[in-house]
Each structure stands twice: as C-alpha cells, then as structure tokens.
Design a protein around this motif. Sequence first.
Motif, PDB file in Angstrom:
ATOM      1  N   UNK A 109       0.960  -1.156  -0.096  1.00  0.00           N
ATOM      2  CA  UNK A 109      -0.358   0.288  -0.126  1.00  0.00           C
ATOM      3  C   UNK A 109       1.056   1.212   0.137  1.00  0.00           C
ATOM      4  N   UNK A 110       0.513   2.481  -0.154  1.00  0.00           N
ATOM      5  CA  UNK A 110       1.490   3.450  -0.214  1.00  0.00           C
ATOM      6  C   UNK A 110       1.943   3.541   0.697  1.00  0.00           C
ATOM      7  N   UNK A 111       3.324   4.397   1.161  1.00  0.00           N
ATOM      8  CA  UNK A 111       3.782   4.759   2.258  1.00  0.00           C
ATOM      9  C   UNK A 111       3.319   5.563   3.265  1.00  0.00           C
ATOM     10  N   UNK A 112       2.644   5.149   4.653  1.00  0.00           N
ATOM     11  CA  UNK A 112       3.113   5.612   5.239  1.00  0.00           C
ATOM     12  C   UNK A 112       3.869   5.743   6.589  1.00  0.00           C
ATOM     13  N   UNK A 113       4.169   6.827   7.056  1.00  0.00           N
ATOM     14  CA  UNK A 113       4.897   7.657   8.177  1.00  0.00           C
ATOM     15  C   UNK A 113       4.793   6.931   9.173  1.00  0.00           C
ATOM     16  N   UNK A 114       4.985   6.627  10.219  1.00  0.00           N
ATOM     17  CA  UNK A 114       4.908   6.479  11.339  1.00  0.00           C
ATOM     18  C   UNK A 114       5.206   8.320  11.813  1.00  0.00           C
ATOM     19  N   UNK A 115       3.616   7.637  13.332  1.00  0.00           N
ATOM     20  CA  UNK A 115       3.135   8.409  13.289  1.00  0.00           C
ATOM     21  C   UNK A 115       3.031   8.750  15.017  1.00  0.00           C
ATOM     22  N   UNK A 116       3.300   9.307  16.011  1.00  0.00           N
ATOM     23  CA  UNK A 116       2.683   9.481  17.679  1.00  0.00           C
ATOM     24  C   UNK A 116       1.377  10.283  17.457  1.00  0.00           C
ATOM     25  N   UNK A 117       0.160   9.803  17.986  1.00  0.00           N
ATOM     26  CA  UNK A 117      -0.872  10.403  18.026  1.00  0.00           C
ATOM     27  C   UNK A 117      -1.347  11.583  19.209  1.00  0.00           C
ATOM     28  N   UNK A 118      -2.210  12.256  19.205  1.00  0.00           N
ATOM     29  CA  UNK A 118      -1.739  13.561  19.748  1.00  0.00           C
ATOM     30  C   UNK A 118      -2.377  13.095  21.615  1.00  0.00           C
ATOM     31  N   UNK A 119      -3.188  12.471  21.010  1.00  0.00           N
ATOM     32  CA  UNK A 119      -3.845  11.479  22.829  1.00  0.00           C
ATOM     33  C   UNK A 119      -3.551  10.128  22.680  1.00  0.00           C
ATOM     34  N   UNK A 120      -2.959   9.545  23.407  1.00  0.00           N
ATOM     35  CA  UNK A 120      -3.075   8.649  24.008  1.00  0.00           C
ATOM     36  C   UNK A 120      -4.739   7.827  24.674  1.00  0.00           C
ATOM     37  N   UNK A 121      -5.545   7.129  24.510  1.00  0.00           N
ATOM     38  CA  UNK A 121      -6.803   6.375  25.101  1.00  0.00           C
ATOM     39  C   UNK A 121      -5.919   5.452  26.222  1.00  0.00           C
ATOM     40  N   UNK A 122      -6.873   4.823  27.319  1.00  0.00           N
ATOM     41  CA  UNK A 122      -7.243   5.135  28.163  1.00  0.00           C
ATOM     42  C   UNK A 122      -8.527   3.850  28.491  1.00  0.00           C
ATOM     43  N   UNK A 123      -8.820   2.586  29.378  1.00  0.00           N
ATOM     44  CA  UNK A 123     -10.028   2.206  30.098  1.00  0.00           C
ATOM     45  C   UNK A 123     -10.650   3.389  30.446  1.00  0.00           C
ATOM     46  N   UNK A 124     -11.959   2.972  30.348  1.00  0.00           N
ATOM     47  CA  UNK A 124     -13.111   4.238  30.778  1.00  0.00           C
ATOM     48  C   UNK A 124     -12.654   6.367  30.523  1.00  0.00           C
ATOM     49  N   UNK A 125     -11.655   6.641  29.935  1.00  0.00           N
ATOM     50  CA  UNK A 125     -11.892   7.303  29.062  1.00  0.00           C
ATOM     51  C   UNK A 125     -12.611   7.669  28.341  1.00  0.00           C
TER      52      UNK A 125
END
Length: 217
Positions: free
Chosen positions: A101-117
């Motif tokens: 598939x087309x090249x997708x660069x690594x990234x870090x999300x703006x915010x991680x989520x946790x159980x109960x969020x």
Amino acid sequence: MSLQYKIVPVTPFQQNCSIIWCDETHQAAIIDPGGDIQQLQKEVAALGVNVTQLLLTHGHLDHVGGAEPLSQIFKVPMIGPQKDDEFWLQGLPRQSEMFGLPMTEAFTPTQWLNDGDVVTVGNQTLQVSHTPGHTPGHVIFYNADAKVAFVGDVLFNGGIGRTDFPQGDHPTLINSIKTKLWPLGNEVTFVPGHGPLSTIGHERATNPFVADEMPLY
C-alpha cells in the motif's frame, strides 16, 4: 439530539471508516481513517459537518493510514489507540511495504486513550474501553444514547479479530469480547472494522467463536 454515523469503506481491505457526528452541533469525528483521503474529504463536505478529531481503534495500517494527512488537512488531533499499540504506529512504513500500500510514515497520536476515558463529539459522548487481543492497545468507542459501538477488529458479524499478528493473543481477545462488549447489552448495534453490522445479542447467540448459552429475550 443523537449521534449519527455514515460508514465509508476505504482501502483495498474495505475497512469500515465511520464518520460520526452530533446532529445538534454538526461537530464530527472520523473513526479509523485508513486511507482514500479525497473520498473522505468529499463525504465530510457532502454531510456538511465540522470534523473536530480523528479517533483510532488500533495501529494497523488499514485503520490509520489516512490519519496524519487528514489531521493536517482538518487541523484536528489524532486520538487513540491505547499506548501499547505504539509499536504498530512506529512500524507503519514496514506495514506499507508488507501490504503493498502507499507509504505511510510512522506517527505518534496527539493523545493516547485508556480504559474508562470519555471522548466528546459535540453534545455526544463516547465511552472508551481497552480491548486487547487483536492488538495490545486496541480500544472501542460506545455511544449509550444511540446504542452503537465502533469496535474495530475485535468482533465481526460471525467472526472475531485475528490474533496471529505480533502481540496478538486469542484468550485475551475472547476475554475482551466477553467482559467489555457483552455487558453493553444485546440490543447494541456494533460497527466492525470490516463487513456488515450486527448486534451484540446476535453474536452471543450465533457467533461460532464466542456464542454462549444466553437466552434471547
């Protein structure tokens, strides 16, 4: 006032990307924008909604491939999944090569989520549950008012997520389904990452991987 959604299959894997919005404020989120960025832009424009965030259930390419470009186009944050999927997001270039598939660069999300969020879209809320097994950092999103859950690759109509990928685990996945999805209620509709919609009750009664003895009321 309720949560509305439109499913837009994207990528050669026909991944169910969901555009969801609050019909009172017209604020919207895109769940699992796996690719086909121009198509998603056209769908958003046709719906007349204002995208305020991108929500990711897990780090597989067909679910996140369009996230970073759309984040820049709409100038919105990328939220999720849970941090245990960081290695999948960092491995996106390798995933791109593997699946052709087309090249997708690594990234870090703006915010991680946790159980109960809780995630807010306009006046609507989505409850977040951590549901590992398919991937270690997989999450699902549930709106109680509409009785709809967006479950990524945890559960399908007649099937369950694969567990043969790195850090996948079958017993963990089954536990996630039975402890996080079943309690939502039999009448809840769920949008899987691929294929047709179903209900929790239908899968409890008929799914060969996780059906139980539950009587149907």
